[in-house]
Scaffold this motif. Structure first.
Motif, PDB file in Angstrom:
ATOM      1  N   SER A   6       0.838  -1.195   0.000  1.00 22.12           N
ATOM      2  CA  SER A   6       0.000   0.000   0.000  1.00 22.12           C
ATOM      3  C   SER A   6       0.875   1.246   0.000  1.00 22.12           C
ATOM      4  O   SER A   6       2.000   1.225   0.519  1.00 22.12           O
ATOM      5  CB  SER A   6      -0.891   0.031   1.258  1.00 22.12           C
ATOM      6  OG  SER A   6      -1.576  -1.189   1.437  1.00 22.12           O
ATOM      7  N   ARG A   8       1.160   4.402   1.785  1.00 22.79           N
ATOM      8  CA  ARG A   8       0.656   4.975   3.023  1.00 22.79           C
ATOM      9  C   ARG A   8       1.268   6.349   3.241  1.00 22.79           C
ATOM     10  O   ARG A   8       2.463   6.557   2.998  1.00 22.79           O
ATOM     11  CB  ARG A   8       0.997   4.060   4.194  1.00 22.79           C
ATOM     12  CG  ARG A   8      -0.012   4.054   5.325  1.00 22.79           C
ATOM     13  CD  ARG A   8       0.328   2.992   6.339  1.00 22.79           C
ATOM     14  NE  ARG A   8      -0.752   2.791   7.302  1.00 22.79           N
ATOM     15  CZ  ARG A   8      -0.639   2.117   8.417  1.00 22.79           C
ATOM     16  NH1 ARG A   8       0.527   1.554   8.740  1.00 22.79           N
ATOM     17  NH2 ARG A   8      -1.657   1.978   9.239  1.00 22.79           N
ATOM     18  N   ILE A  28      -6.676  -2.568   7.561  1.00 23.33           N
ATOM     19  CA  ILE A  28      -7.056  -1.689   6.454  1.00 23.33           C
ATOM     20  C   ILE A  28      -8.539  -1.359   6.509  1.00 23.33           C
ATOM     21  O   ILE A  28      -9.397  -2.247   6.462  1.00 23.33           O
ATOM     22  CB  ILE A  28      -6.719  -2.340   5.099  1.00 23.33           C
ATOM     23  CG1 ILE A  28      -5.203  -2.477   4.940  1.00 23.33           C
ATOM     24  CG2 ILE A  28      -7.310  -1.521   3.950  1.00 23.33           C
ATOM     25  CD1 ILE A  28      -4.784  -3.191   3.673  1.00 23.33           C
ATOM     26  N   LEU A  63      -2.412   7.061   6.761  1.00 23.33           N
ATOM     27  CA  LEU A  63      -3.571   6.686   5.952  1.00 23.33           C
ATOM     28  C   LEU A  63      -3.105   6.222   4.585  1.00 23.33           C
ATOM     29  O   LEU A  63      -2.178   6.803   4.006  1.00 23.33           O
ATOM     30  CB  LEU A  63      -4.515   7.885   5.797  1.00 23.33           C
ATOM     31  CG  LEU A  63      -5.910   7.553   5.263  1.00 23.33           C
ATOM     32  CD1 LEU A  63      -6.778   6.954   6.374  1.00 23.33           C
ATOM     33  CD2 LEU A  63      -6.588   8.804   4.695  1.00 23.33           C
ATOM     34  N   ILE A  64      -3.734   5.187   4.073  1.00 20.74           N
ATOM     35  CA  ILE A  64      -3.484   4.767   2.692  1.00 20.74           C
ATOM     36  C   ILE A  64      -4.173   5.758   1.763  1.00 20.74           C
ATOM     37  O   ILE A  64      -5.364   6.043   1.918  1.00 20.74           O
ATOM     38  CB  ILE A  64      -4.001   3.344   2.446  1.00 20.74           C
ATOM     39  CG1 ILE A  64      -3.266   2.345   3.357  1.00 20.74           C
ATOM     40  CG2 ILE A  64      -3.827   2.950   0.979  1.00 20.74           C
ATOM     41  CD1 ILE A  64      -3.872   0.961   3.354  1.00 20.74           C
ATOM     42  N   ASP A  99      -8.939   4.581   4.734  1.00 17.86           N
ATOM     43  CA  ASP A  99      -7.912   4.029   3.859  1.00 17.86           C
ATOM     44  C   ASP A  99      -8.423   3.914   2.431  1.00 17.86           C
ATOM     45  O   ASP A  99      -9.535   3.436   2.181  1.00 17.86           O
ATOM     46  CB  ASP A  99      -7.474   2.648   4.359  1.00 17.86           C
ATOM     47  CG  ASP A  99      -6.547   2.736   5.565  1.00 17.86           C
ATOM     48  OD1 ASP A  99      -5.750   3.682   5.628  1.00 17.86           O
ATOM     49  OD2 ASP A  99      -6.617   1.843   6.435  1.00 17.86           O
ATOM     50  N   SER A 103      -3.768   0.444  -2.644  1.00 14.33           N
ATOM     51  CA  SER A 103      -3.508  -0.744  -1.838  1.00 14.33           C
ATOM     52  C   SER A 103      -3.972  -1.981  -2.584  1.00 14.33           C
ATOM     53  O   SER A 103      -4.954  -1.929  -3.339  1.00 14.33           O
ATOM     54  CB  SER A 103      -4.235  -0.651  -0.490  1.00 14.33           C
ATOM     55  OG  SER A 103      -4.053  -1.816   0.272  1.00 14.33           O
ATOM     56  N   CYS A 106      -8.684  -3.463  -0.337  1.00 17.37           N
ATOM     57  CA  CYS A 106      -9.480  -2.378   0.234  1.00 17.37           C
ATOM     58  C   CYS A 106     -10.642  -2.968   1.034  1.00 17.37           C
ATOM     59  O   CYS A 106     -11.183  -4.020   0.689  1.00 17.37           O
ATOM     60  CB  CYS A 106     -10.056  -1.486  -0.858  1.00 17.37           C
ATOM     61  SG  CYS A 106      -8.859  -0.454  -1.718  1.00 17.37           S
TER      62      CYS A 106
END
Length: 329
Positions: A6, A8, A28, A63-64, A99, A103, A106
């Motif tokens: 991911s 991030r 996540i 946070l993604i 998020d 990634s 999800c």
């Protein structure tokens, strides 16, 4: 899969920066639907969030990032979705307080999910993404207010941007006479290929100073804001329609009431983040049919998670055109 690669974003010592990380899947997001991400995409909002340019956008760190994602459901506790379903999830709090799509996996609330419409692949959905959805929503809203191909010229400002370039393609395919405005002289051939009938070099435009200027445009799509949006209000034809969906040129709008009370100009805000689901599904259905751009292969380029920092840097400096699709595999 216990961990997902991911991108991030962190706020460490008041410095915002992102990096590719292995994130535990159990950590996540939140919500009823878990899906394996096939593609995401890059929007201007993503670049601002990941770099900290233009103020704080992300509300929770780390946070993604990524406000868009498309993929295949692996599990769902909501009866509307089942394993194997192909879906789209864009906007809402994705990549802002929840998020996001950068990634391999999800997890999102079911109320945010749109089934992939027939006529689109997962790649197509992210070549469109929030940018394409915004362009389609703008077309839908202006047509509901009377925009039609025979009314006159339609101006698209900031023409090489993601939303604007897709809007040009959509409008031209529907038969609208499109005038594209750009400060990038080298991109004129690209804009003509998308369907622009006329191209104006921004440096050559006399923006004027009077409350009302010569009426030129039946409709306009603006991703710039600021002084250029103010000029548009002054140069619209009677009953002209403006879709406003960006602020690359600033958030202030200095104009007068005269375009609105003497020409009946309508300034229509386009908010793609939180759209009623009935309208959201209708726009996505159109994006798979009459609004599907003819030149997605020319508008979109494919990048990976590791390419994001460089792309963000170029994006905030106005050094890109079209769309970037992020391949997860």
């Amino acid at each position: 899969m216990e961990h997902a690669k991911s991108y991030r974003i962190f706020n460490e010592n008041n410095k915002i920066e992102g990096r590719v990380s292995d994130v535990p899947v159990a950590d996540i997001g939140r919500g009823e639907v878990v899906f394996k991400t096939a593609y995401s995409s890059v929007n201007f909002k993503d670049a601002l969030a990941a770099t900290g340019v233009g103020g704080k956008i992300i509300r929770n760190y780390p946070l993604i990032g990524g406000i868009d994602a498309a993929g295949t459901v692996t599990s769902s506790s909501d009866a509307r979705f089942k394993a194997g379903d192909e879906i789209i999830c864009t906007s809402y709090d994705m990549g802002v307080a929840h998020d996001g799509g950068f990634s391999e996996v999800c997890r999102v609330p079911a109320d945010w999910v749109v089934p992939l419409p027939k006529g689109l692949t997962l790649f197509d959905a992210m070549a469109l993404g929030t940018a394409g959805y915004t362009a389609g929503l703008a077309v839908e809203l202006l047509e509901l207010n009377g925009m039609a191909p025979n009314n006159g010229k339609v101006l698209v400002n900031g023409a090489t941007g993601g939303v604007a370039s897709l809007a040009i393609d959509m409008l031209a395919a529907l038969g609208y006479p499109v005038t594209a405005v750009t400060g990038k002289v080298a991109e004129h051939d690209f804009l003509r290929k998308l369907g622009a009938a006329e191209i104006l070099d921004r440096a050559s435009i006399d923006f004027g100073t009077r409350p009302l200027e010569k009426p030129l445009w039946a409709a306009a799509f603006d991703s710039v804001g600021g002084d250029q949006l103010a000029w548009l209000t002054r140069t619209m034809q009677p009953q002209g329609l403006i879709a406003s969906f960006g602020n690359a040129g600033g958030i202030d709008l200095k104009t007068s009431v005269l375009p609105f009370i003497l020409r009946g100009v309508r300034l229509i805000g386009v908010d793609s983040a939180v759209t009623p689901m009935v309208l959201r599904k209708r726009v996505w259905a159109r994006l798979a049919s009459d609004l599907k751009p003819r030149h997605l292969a020319d508008i979109a380029q494919v990048i990976g998670l590791a390419d994001l920092p460089d792309y963000f840097a170029r994006m905030v400096k106005g050094g890109i055109r079209g769309r970037a699709v992020v391949r997860m595999s």
